[in-house]
Scaffold this motif. Sequence first.
Motif, mmCIF file in Angstrom:
data_model
loop_
_atom_site.group_PDB
_atom_site.id
_atom_site.type_symbol
_atom_site.label_atom_id
_atom_site.label_comp_id
_atom_site.label_asym_id
_atom_site.label_seq_id
_atom_site.Cartn_x
_atom_site.Cartn_y
_atom_site.Cartn_z
ATOM 1 N N ARG A 1 -0.960 24.567 9.179
ATOM 2 C CA ARG A 1 -1.437 23.245 8.764
ATOM 3 C C ARG A 1 -0.424 22.158 9.110
ATOM 4 O O ARG A 1 0.744 22.243 8.773
ATOM 5 C CB ARG A 1 -1.693 23.232 7.255
ATOM 6 C CG ARG A 1 -2.259 21.906 6.763
ATOM 7 C CD ARG A 1 -2.630 21.973 5.311
ATOM 8 N NE ARG A 1 -3.811 22.842 5.196
ATOM 9 C CZ ARG A 1 -4.067 23.586 4.128
ATOM 10 N NH1 ARG A 1 -3.254 23.602 3.116
ATOM 11 N NH2 ARG A 1 -5.157 24.315 4.092
ATOM 12 N N GLY A 2 -0.878 21.140 9.835
ATOM 13 C CA GLY A 2 -0.032 19.996 10.154
ATOM 14 C C GLY A 2 0.643 20.071 11.508
ATOM 15 O O GLY A 2 1.302 19.111 11.908
ATOM 16 N N LEU A 3 0.511 21.175 12.226
ATOM 17 C CA LEU A 3 1.121 21.253 13.561
ATOM 18 C C LEU A 3 0.388 20.323 14.518
ATOM 19 O O LEU A 3 -0.840 20.301 14.562
ATOM 20 C CB LEU A 3 1.037 22.674 14.128
ATOM 21 C CG LEU A 3 2.049 23.694 13.665
ATOM 22 C CD1 LEU A 3 1.787 25.037 14.358
ATOM 23 C CD2 LEU A 3 3.457 23.257 13.932
ATOM 24 N N LYS B 1 6.240 23.130 9.183
ATOM 25 C CA LYS B 1 4.782 23.147 9.097
ATOM 26 C C LYS B 1 4.212 24.538 9.356
ATOM 27 O O LYS B 1 3.107 24.837 8.934
ATOM 28 C CB LYS B 1 4.181 22.152 10.096
ATOM 29 C CG LYS B 1 4.536 20.716 9.807
ATOM 30 C CD LYS B 1 4.043 19.823 10.910
ATOM 31 C CE LYS B 1 4.641 18.432 10.802
ATOM 32 N NZ LYS B 1 4.375 17.630 12.005
ATOM 33 N N LEU B 2 4.960 25.372 10.062
ATOM 34 C CA LEU B 2 4.524 26.744 10.320
ATOM 35 C C LEU B 2 5.087 27.626 9.207
ATOM 36 O O LEU B 2 6.293 27.771 9.065
ATOM 37 C CB LEU B 2 5.023 27.227 11.681
ATOM 38 C CG LEU B 2 4.531 28.616 12.083
ATOM 39 C CD1 LEU B 2 3.059 28.547 12.459
ATOM 40 C CD2 LEU B 2 5.337 29.157 13.231
ATOM 41 N N GLU C 1 3.425 20.440 19.298
ATOM 42 C CA GLU C 1 4.176 21.508 18.630
ATOM 43 C C GLU C 1 3.513 22.858 18.831
ATOM 44 O O GLU C 1 4.180 23.869 19.073
ATOM 45 C CB GLU C 1 4.297 21.202 17.128
ATOM 46 C CG GLU C 1 5.171 20.011 16.821
ATOM 47 C CD GLU C 1 5.040 19.527 15.389
ATOM 48 O OE1 GLU C 1 5.992 18.871 14.920
ATOM 49 O OE2 GLU C 1 4.000 19.786 14.739
ATOM 50 N N SER C 2 2.187 22.870 18.753
ATOM 51 C CA SER C 2 1.436 24.103 18.973
ATOM 52 C C SER C 2 1.628 24.614 20.401
ATOM 53 O O SER C 2 1.805 25.811 20.626
ATOM 54 C CB SER C 2 -0.044 23.867 18.681
ATOM 55 O OG SER C 2 -0.779 25.025 18.895
ATOM 56 N N THR C 3 1.635 23.704 21.349
ATOM 57 C CA THR C 3 1.859 24.074 22.747
ATOM 58 C C THR C 3 3.269 24.612 22.937
ATOM 59 O O THR C 3 3.465 25.620 23.633
ATOM 60 C CB THR C 3 1.637 22.856 23.668
ATOM 61 O OG1 THR C 3 0.306 22.364 23.452
ATOM 62 C CG2 THR C 3 1.820 23.222 25.123
ATOM 63 N N LYS D 1 11.850 31.950 14.789
ATOM 64 C CA LYS D 1 12.665 30.947 15.478
ATOM 65 C C LYS D 1 11.992 29.580 15.409
ATOM 66 O O LYS D 1 12.633 28.573 15.113
ATOM 67 C CB LYS D 1 12.872 31.373 16.935
ATOM 68 C CG LYS D 1 13.716 30.423 17.744
ATOM 69 C CD LYS D 1 13.855 30.901 19.175
ATOM 70 C CE LYS D 1 14.631 29.919 20.009
ATOM 71 N NZ LYS D 1 14.706 30.332 21.423
ATOM 72 N N PHE D 2 10.681 29.544 15.653
ATOM 73 C CA PHE D 2 9.959 28.282 15.594
ATOM 74 C C PHE D 2 9.866 27.776 14.151
ATOM 75 O O PHE D 2 9.993 26.577 13.897
ATOM 76 C CB PHE D 2 8.554 28.429 16.192
ATOM 77 C CG PHE D 2 7.826 27.127 16.314
ATOM 78 C CD1 PHE D 2 8.042 26.292 17.393
ATOM 79 C CD2 PHE D 2 6.931 26.723 15.335
ATOM 80 C CE1 PHE D 2 7.388 25.073 17.505
ATOM 81 C CE2 PHE D 2 6.270 25.515 15.436
ATOM 82 C CZ PHE D 2 6.492 24.688 16.517
#
Length: 172
Positions: A29-31, A102-103, A35-37, A95-96
Amino acid sequence: MDRASKEELVAELRQSFTSAGVVVVTHYRGLTVAESTQLRIGMREVGASFKVTKNTLARLALQGTAFEGIIPLFNGPTAIAVSSDPVAAAKATMKFAKTNEKLVVLGGGIIGQTLDANGIKALADLPSLDELRGKLIGVLQAPASRIVGVLQAPGGQLARVLKAYAEKDQAA
């Protein structure tokens, strides 16, 4: 989405679950798209994939697989990270998640075993398969180098003793 495409998606997810070594379940939620890419690129670099899933379809796909124990994790906006290497997806996800709050890692599974978020973190802290191979090769090569050192030592000691006697004779 019609019934045929849903069945196709469930079959595709089931195939990825059966060939996976680890599955990590997250809330995303919120990415943003960027950021998702970035997360997907990081996953691809280590041989993993990151997919946003529909909870009901993911639950159907998980039935009858080694990861059936993670079905309760599929609530809310979930995404999964999957890899055949048992450490790669967990490492890339953690790591992310360290740099992006958000993750949120909910948990996951490693063939036949369900893990909570702390279990995924512990799995991510393990060395990767390539790192383990390098350490094993180092351990296997170490005895050979030690044997060479031991075999060369007596000759070196003898040379030092002879040199000391020669210097002693020259000084006298």
